[in-house]
Design a protein around this motif. Structure first.
Motif, mmCIF file in Angstrom:
data_model
loop_
_atom_site.group_PDB
_atom_site.id
_atom_site.type_symbol
_atom_site.label_atom_id
_atom_site.label_comp_id
_atom_site.label_asym_id
_atom_site.label_seq_id
_atom_site.Cartn_x
_atom_site.Cartn_y
_atom_site.Cartn_z
ATOM 1 N N LEU A 1 3.925 -14.719 -0.496
ATOM 2 C CA LEU A 1 4.583 -14.887 -1.374
ATOM 3 C C LEU A 1 4.500 -13.878 -2.375
ATOM 4 O O LEU A 1 5.289 -13.432 -3.295
ATOM 5 C CB LEU A 1 3.784 -16.173 -2.283
ATOM 6 N N TYR A 2 3.490 -12.622 -2.400
ATOM 7 C CA TYR A 2 3.091 -11.941 -3.471
ATOM 8 C C TYR A 2 4.239 -10.966 -3.153
ATOM 9 O O TYR A 2 4.844 -10.379 -4.474
ATOM 10 C CB TYR A 2 1.946 -11.109 -2.958
ATOM 11 N N GLY A 3 4.813 -10.566 -2.064
ATOM 12 C CA GLY A 3 6.085 -9.337 -2.367
ATOM 13 C C GLY A 3 7.122 -9.899 -2.918
ATOM 14 O O GLY A 3 7.886 -9.217 -3.401
ATOM 15 N N VAL B 1 -6.569 -1.268 -8.229
ATOM 16 C CA VAL B 1 -7.231 -2.440 -7.017
ATOM 17 C C VAL B 1 -6.411 -2.064 -5.735
ATOM 18 O O VAL B 1 -7.166 -2.385 -4.739
ATOM 19 C CB VAL B 1 -6.889 -3.498 -7.557
ATOM 20 N N TYR B 2 -4.922 -1.815 -5.718
ATOM 21 C CA TYR B 2 -4.369 -1.535 -4.510
ATOM 22 C C TYR B 2 -4.951 -0.344 -3.658
ATOM 23 O O TYR B 2 -4.547 -0.025 -2.412
ATOM 24 C CB TYR B 2 -2.873 -1.528 -4.477
ATOM 25 N N ALA C 1 -1.312 -3.806 0.719
ATOM 26 C CA ALA C 1 -0.220 -3.357 1.432
ATOM 27 C C ALA C 1 1.120 -3.654 0.957
ATOM 28 O O ALA C 1 1.926 -2.834 0.794
ATOM 29 C CB ALA C 1 -0.347 -3.732 2.929
ATOM 30 N N GLN C 2 1.028 -4.885 0.565
ATOM 31 C CA GLN C 2 2.563 -5.425 -0.478
ATOM 32 C C GLN C 2 2.652 -4.493 -1.573
ATOM 33 O O GLN C 2 3.951 -4.163 -1.781
ATOM 34 C CB GLN C 2 2.297 -6.967 -0.493
ATOM 35 N N GLU C 3 1.630 -4.299 -2.233
ATOM 36 C CA GLU C 3 1.746 -3.542 -3.531
ATOM 37 C C GLU C 3 2.213 -2.329 -2.969
ATOM 38 O O GLU C 3 3.153 -1.523 -4.002
ATOM 39 C CB GLU C 3 0.456 -3.626 -4.383
#
Length: 682
Positions: A23-25, A127-128, A186-188
């Motif tokens: 859902l994050y992406g 954080v990423y 990874a998404q970020e």
């Protein structure tokens, strides 16, 4: 197996937790608005509720799940508002479930969210970008806090629960925290890379399309494969009209205005680009205008690294080249003007290097720019005397300092410049500065200084010439007035002397009046009448022969030819008296003086030749100058330096002319002509 249900519930929680990454992406693709933050918080809250709804039950009313992982990692990635919303939803749901684990459950929700927010704000980096070990330590810390919060329950419930979950929680949950964090990171990172790529592509498109340069690409066949919007507007073509067309014949003419074959140049450039990495050539617009474009070309290569064409960036230099041509024309005009101006001048840079010397400078001093390049070099030649050179440099330095202090131009400097031929010119040097350039203008005052000197000499000579006859007149007049007993013969002698000396005075005054007329540009007044020119010349020769009996004067006059012409006899007598006087003064007592007459259909020519000391060329050039005397020393032959100037004026008033030839040590020949006038009217 009694622990199997707990393990299954734990795996179920983990799977649901990891579903958040999918859902994050999607969530992060939307603009970062308050609505997105509230929506994100709602989704996280609902996932948290799902986790709470699928726990493993440790005892009646005591449940355990992975909400701490979700809320702590979510707080670190999503920020304050989504975490607040998610924590609120989760806490309300946990309160709704009630039971003895309600208090530690709610506290776990709040503590996890706060710890995530703390990591976001105070962590060691973005954080990423945090490493797996940091996330592991963070997860271990969060779970330790969660386990400690279990002591907010009654001891009889807390201790059994801790015995069941402590080991798996501290071993597995930090690992799951790392997995979830890395998934979101990874998404970020992917989103940020995509955003950076999109931004870069947008900026590149803006740079290419909106830049004020022509960007053009052509393949090896010379066809246009790309042209930016500026290039389209500049040449007057649309993208569709140019792409796929040959560049020669559209925006490049086959032949430019100078006859250069541009078609061949393009073909050569497409085969071997190295000589044409920078090139300027004529181009053409759709409306037929010819423009100058400066191109910078870069080779293009395809995926297999084969040469595929050229990437060309063009700058319109039409106006620049036109301005340069105008500037060059003006510079040439200024150069011509400086060359033709009769004022000698130098142009210096930095008060050191001489960059220009005009023709008048060379004519005056004899030096050319090839003989010196610096001011110091020229000073060595112009001021060979070291003491004088040092004085010139000191005077100039003082003048510069005074000018700067007073805020005025540099004071004019009087200089004595040694020319290339060794002669010395008196000049006034004026200085003017324009930025780092200096213009030095020279005003030649040598002649003015010479005239001043000659005037002084003339005044002294004229005073002497006037005083001598005046002294005689005064002396004999006083003698006649004082002594009344002189016999008539003696008295007549004294009166004759007085009369003769007064005639001398009259001639001096007439000479002064005549030379003043010549200087004013007027002809000397003459009164023409028929005159036997042979008799007139013979009388002059005879008078001098009588006065200087020891000298040999010869007259050579042809028997044939006109005898009577229209002249002013008195003025011609004055001419002969000057010429014969000079011949006698400047030749030895034993050398002959020859007077010769010749005739032509137009004029009569009379020549006076001596074998005296002669003259140098420099004296010959100035023989007709007012006040000029060949030798002005105290031992020189007496005279005021007016005679030859008056002679020339008299002859010009008659319509004739005069010539002088002289060789030092061999003598001088003066020839003058008088026109033959048949009309004998005065």
């Amino acid at each position: 197996m009694p622990g199997l249900p707990i393990i299954l519930d734990f795996l179920h929680n983990t799977i649901l937790l990891l579903a958040l990454g999918a859902l994050y992406g999607t969530i992060q693709q939307y603009p970062d608005t308050l609505g997105r933050k509230l929506t994100t918080g709602f989704f996280i809250g609902m996932i948290t509720v799902g986790l709470i709804a699928n726990p493993w039950q440790l005892a009646p009313g005591v449940i355990f799940d992975s909400r701490s992982i979700l809320l702590s990692v979510g707080g670190a990635f999503f920020g304050f508002i989504p975490t607040l919303v998610a924590a609120g939803i989760s806490a309300l749901y946990r309160l709704y479930l009630s039971g003895p684990g309600t208090l530690p459950g709610v506290l776990t929700i709040l503590a996890s969210g706060l710890l995530g927010l703390a990591l976001k704000k105070y962590g060691p980096g973005r954080v990423y970008q945090l490493s797996g070990w940091v996330w592991y330590a963070f997860g271990f810390g969060v779970q330790t806090v969660v386990l400690l919060l279990m002591f907010t329950m009654p001891t009889e419930l807390a201790l059994p629960a801790l015995r069941n979950i402590t080991v798996p929680t501290l071993i597995i949950y930090p690992v799951v925290t790392v997995l979830l964090a890395k998934l979101l990171a990874a998404q970020e990172a992917h989103i940020r890379r995509k955003l950076a790529l999109d931004t870069s592509e947008r900026q590149y498109r803006e740079l290419v399309q909106q830049s004020r340069v022509i960007i053009l690409q052509i393949d090896r066949e010379g066809k246009v494969t790309f042209i930016n919007e500026y290039g389209q507007d500049f040449f007057g073509y649309t993208y569709e009209e140019l792409v796929g067309q040959k560049v020669v014949g559209t925006i490049v003419p086959e032949v430019d205005s100078s006859g250069r074959n541009l078609g061949e140049m393009i073909d050569t450039a497409l085969q071997t680009s190295d000589p044409f990495l920078e090139n300027e050539n004529e181009n053409q617009c759709r409306d037929g205008r010819r423009v100058r474009i400066q191109w910078k070309n870069t080779p293009l290569y395809d995926a297999s690294f084969e040469y595929a064409g050229l990437h060309c960036i063009g700058h319109d230099v039409t106006e620049l080249r036109r301005a340069e041509a105008i500037l060059k024309s003006k510079e040439q005009y200024l150069q011509l003007l400086l060359e033709l101006v009769p004022i000698p001048l130098l142009i210096l840079e930095g008060h050191r290097e001489i960059t220009y010397a005009n023709r008048a400078f060379t004519d005056l001093f004899g030096y050319t720019l090839t003989e010196f390049s610096t001011l110091a070099d020229w000073r060595l030649r112009a001021f060979p005397d070291e003491a004088y050179r040092d004085r010139v440099e000191k005077n100039f330095a003082d003048a510069v300092m005074q000018a700067r202090q007073a805020g005025k131009p540099i004071e004019t400097q009087a200089l004595s410049v040694t020319c290339q031929d060794g002669s010395v010119r008196e000049v006034l040097a004026r200085y003017a500065s324009i930025e780092d350039k200096e213009i030095v203008v020279f005003n030649d005052i040598t002649r003015e200084r010479e005239i001043d000197r000659m005037k002084s000499e003339f005044i002294a000579t004229a005073a002497h010439e006037l005083r001598t006859p005046l002294a005689s007149i005064k002396g004999f007049a006083e003698l006649l007035l004082a002594e009344k007993t002189f016999v008539e013969e003696q008295r007549d002698e004294y009166l004759t002397i007085i009369y003769d000396k007064s005639e001398v005075l009259e001639r001096v005054i007439d000479d002064l009046l005549d030379i003043s007329r010549v200087e004013a540009g007027r002809l000397i007044h003459i009164e023409k009448q028929p005159c036997d020119i042979r008799a007139q010349i013979a009388a002059s020769v005879h008078a001098y022969q009588k006065e200087f009996r020891q000298r040999r004067l010869e007259l050579d006059w042809p028997d044939q030819g006109p005898r009577e012409i229209l002249v002013d006899p008195y003025k011609i007598e004055q001419v002969m008296e000057n010429l014969l006087s000079n011949a006698v003064k400047f030749s030895g007592p034993d050398s002959p003086i020859r007077v010769r007459g010749t005739f032509s259909d137009q004029d009569i020519r009379i020549e006076v030749r001596d074998e005296g000391i002669g003259m140098e060329k420099k004296d010959l050039d100035r023989i007709f100058d007012k006040f000029y005397r060949v030798d002005s020393s105290d031992t020189a032959v007496p005279g005021m330096g007016l005679g030859m100037g008056i002679v020339k004026g008299i002859l010009e008033a008659h319509g004739g002319h005069i010539e002088v030839e002289s060789v030092p040590g061999k003598g001088t020949t003066v020839s003058f002509s008088l026109p033959l006038e048949k009309d004998a009217r005065p």
